[in-house]
Design an enzyme around this catalytic site. Structure first.
Site, short mmCIF file in Angstrom:
data_model
loop_
_atom_site.label_atom_id
_atom_site.label_comp_id
_atom_site.label_asym_id
_atom_site.label_seq_id
_atom_site.Cartn_x
_atom_site.Cartn_y
_atom_site.Cartn_z
N THR A 27 -30.90 77.77 -52.86
CA THR A 27 -31.14 79.22 -52.76
C THR A 27 -32.55 79.54 -53.21
O THR A 27 -33.05 78.95 -54.17
CB THR A 27 -30.11 79.95 -53.66
OG1 THR A 27 -28.80 79.68 -53.15
CG2 THR A 27 -30.34 81.45 -53.69
N SER A 29 -36.72 81.43 -52.22
CA SER A 29 -37.76 81.68 -51.23
C SER A 29 -38.50 80.41 -50.81
O SER A 29 -39.25 80.44 -49.83
CB SER A 29 -38.75 82.69 -51.80
OG SER A 29 -39.30 82.21 -53.01
N ASP A 82 -33.08 72.04 -53.03
CA ASP A 82 -32.99 73.32 -53.74
C ASP A 82 -34.34 73.64 -54.38
O ASP A 82 -35.21 72.76 -54.49
CB ASP A 82 -31.87 73.24 -54.81
CG ASP A 82 -31.33 74.61 -55.19
OD1 ASP A 82 -31.95 75.63 -54.85
OD2 ASP A 82 -30.26 74.65 -55.84
N GLY A 97 -33.21 81.77 -61.33
CA GLY A 97 -34.02 82.97 -61.10
C GLY A 97 -33.41 83.87 -60.04
O GLY A 97 -33.52 85.10 -60.11
N GLY A 98 -32.74 83.25 -59.08
CA GLY A 98 -32.08 84.03 -58.02
C GLY A 98 -30.62 84.31 -58.34
O GLY A 98 -29.91 84.91 -57.53
N GLU A 104 -25.21 76.35 -57.62
CA GLU A 104 -26.27 75.33 -57.47
C GLU A 104 -25.96 74.11 -58.34
O GLU A 104 -26.19 72.97 -57.94
CB GLU A 104 -27.62 75.92 -57.87
CG GLU A 104 -28.14 76.93 -56.87
CD GLU A 104 -29.40 77.66 -57.30
OE1 GLU A 104 -30.15 78.11 -56.43
OE2 GLU A 104 -29.64 77.79 -58.52
N LYS A 122 -44.84 76.00 -60.64
CA LYS A 122 -43.57 75.75 -61.33
C LYS A 122 -43.61 74.48 -62.19
O LYS A 122 -42.68 74.21 -62.94
CB LYS A 122 -42.44 75.59 -60.31
CG LYS A 122 -42.33 76.70 -59.28
CD LYS A 122 -41.61 77.87 -59.83
CE LYS A 122 -41.36 78.96 -58.80
NZ LYS A 122 -40.33 78.65 -57.82
C1 5RP Z 1 -31.77 80.51 -57.59
C2 5RP Z 1 -32.69 79.44 -58.04
C3 5RP Z 1 -33.90 79.23 -57.21
O1 5RP Z 1 -33.87 77.95 -56.70
C4 5RP Z 1 -35.11 79.42 -58.08
O2 5RP Z 1 -35.06 80.73 -58.65
C5 5RP Z 1 -36.41 79.25 -57.30
O3 5RP Z 1 -36.53 80.24 -56.34
P1 5RP Z 1 -37.87 80.47 -55.52
O4 5RP Z 1 -38.07 79.28 -54.66
O5 5RP Z 1 -37.61 81.76 -54.78
O6 5RP Z 1 -38.99 80.65 -56.55
O7 5RP Z 1 -32.47 78.75 -58.99
O8 5RP Z 1 -30.70 80.67 -58.49
#
Ligand code: 5RP
Length: 224
Positions: A27, A29, A82, A97-98, A104, A122
């Protein structure tokens, strides 16, 4: 530029997917670019079953015509791709974060191989600058937040628009501001022991490979 780094990492990971695989679909972006590529490849004949980690991912994958399955039908997953919010030098992660951390983590745990796609922002020397997401039951959440704070963080309830953010599982997310996390493995255990905690966004020993999208190209890190 950031979007471009995400795209490079996400699309690279799609190359790892082969015919006949059961694939965990993460999940966020960054992994969205993996899923878009997989949608293209499925149209060209790639034969896979995707196991989505969230309703958002499920909707995206469905719209692209990727055949989907359920973790109860496919309990062993060949490969999961992921994203992550932070990655440390030992391949430990902060995720959630999402808000999809519970699904997950279940899917990462069921996977033979977990590839994480991130942009270079990151990659960290240690975890904790990003507030650690913890999924908690709505029942007793204020007390659960107090217990989390007794571990040394400032806990804030995640909000969405004017209300409380609710996960796909009907729970809440508490974002825990710890600052530098010295011992992620120990912290994961301590948080998991708290009644009312459903899951914590520390992913320890679950990632096998990190694909980092950079300003210049990509870097691939494999765990020995
Ligand atoms: C969602 C997550 C996402 O993988 C994580 O927040 C990274 O997201 P992005 O690629 O949008 O920065 O753990 O629960």
């Amino acid at each position: 530029m950031i979007e471009e780094m995400k795209r490079k990492a996400g699309e690279k990971a799609a190359e790892y997917v082969k015919d006949g695989m059961v694939v965990g679909l993460g999940t966020g972006s960054t992994v969205k670019y993996t899923i878009l590529k997989l949608g293209e490849r499925v149209k060209e004949g790639l034969d896979i079953i995707g196991i989505p980690t969230s309703r958002n991912t499920e909707e995206l994958a469905k719209s692209l015509g990727i055949p989907l399955g359920d973790i109860n039908e496919y309990q062993s997953i060949d490969l999961t791709i992921d994203g992550a919010d932070e990655v440390d030098p030992h391949f430990n992660l902060i995720k959630g974060g999402g808000g999809a951390l519970l699904r997950e983590k279940i899917i990462a745990h069921a996977s033979k191989y977990e590839v994480i796609v991130v942009d270079e922002r990151k990659i960290k020397d240690f975890l904790g600058k990003f507030p650690l997401p913890v999924e908690v039951t709505p029942f007793g959440y204020l007390r659960t937040m107090k217990v989390l704070e007794s571990l040394g963080c400032r806990a804030s309830l995640r909000k969405k628009n004017d209300g409380i953010f609710v996960t796909d599982n009907g729970n809440y997310i508490v974002d825990c501001h710890f600052g530098k996390i010295e011992e992620p493995e120990k912290l994961e255990r301590k948080i998991d022991e708290i009644p009312g905690v459903v899951e914590v966004g520390l992913f320890i020993n679950l990632a096998n490979e990190i694909i980092v999208g950079k300003k210049e190209g990509i870097e691939i890190r494999k765990k020995n």
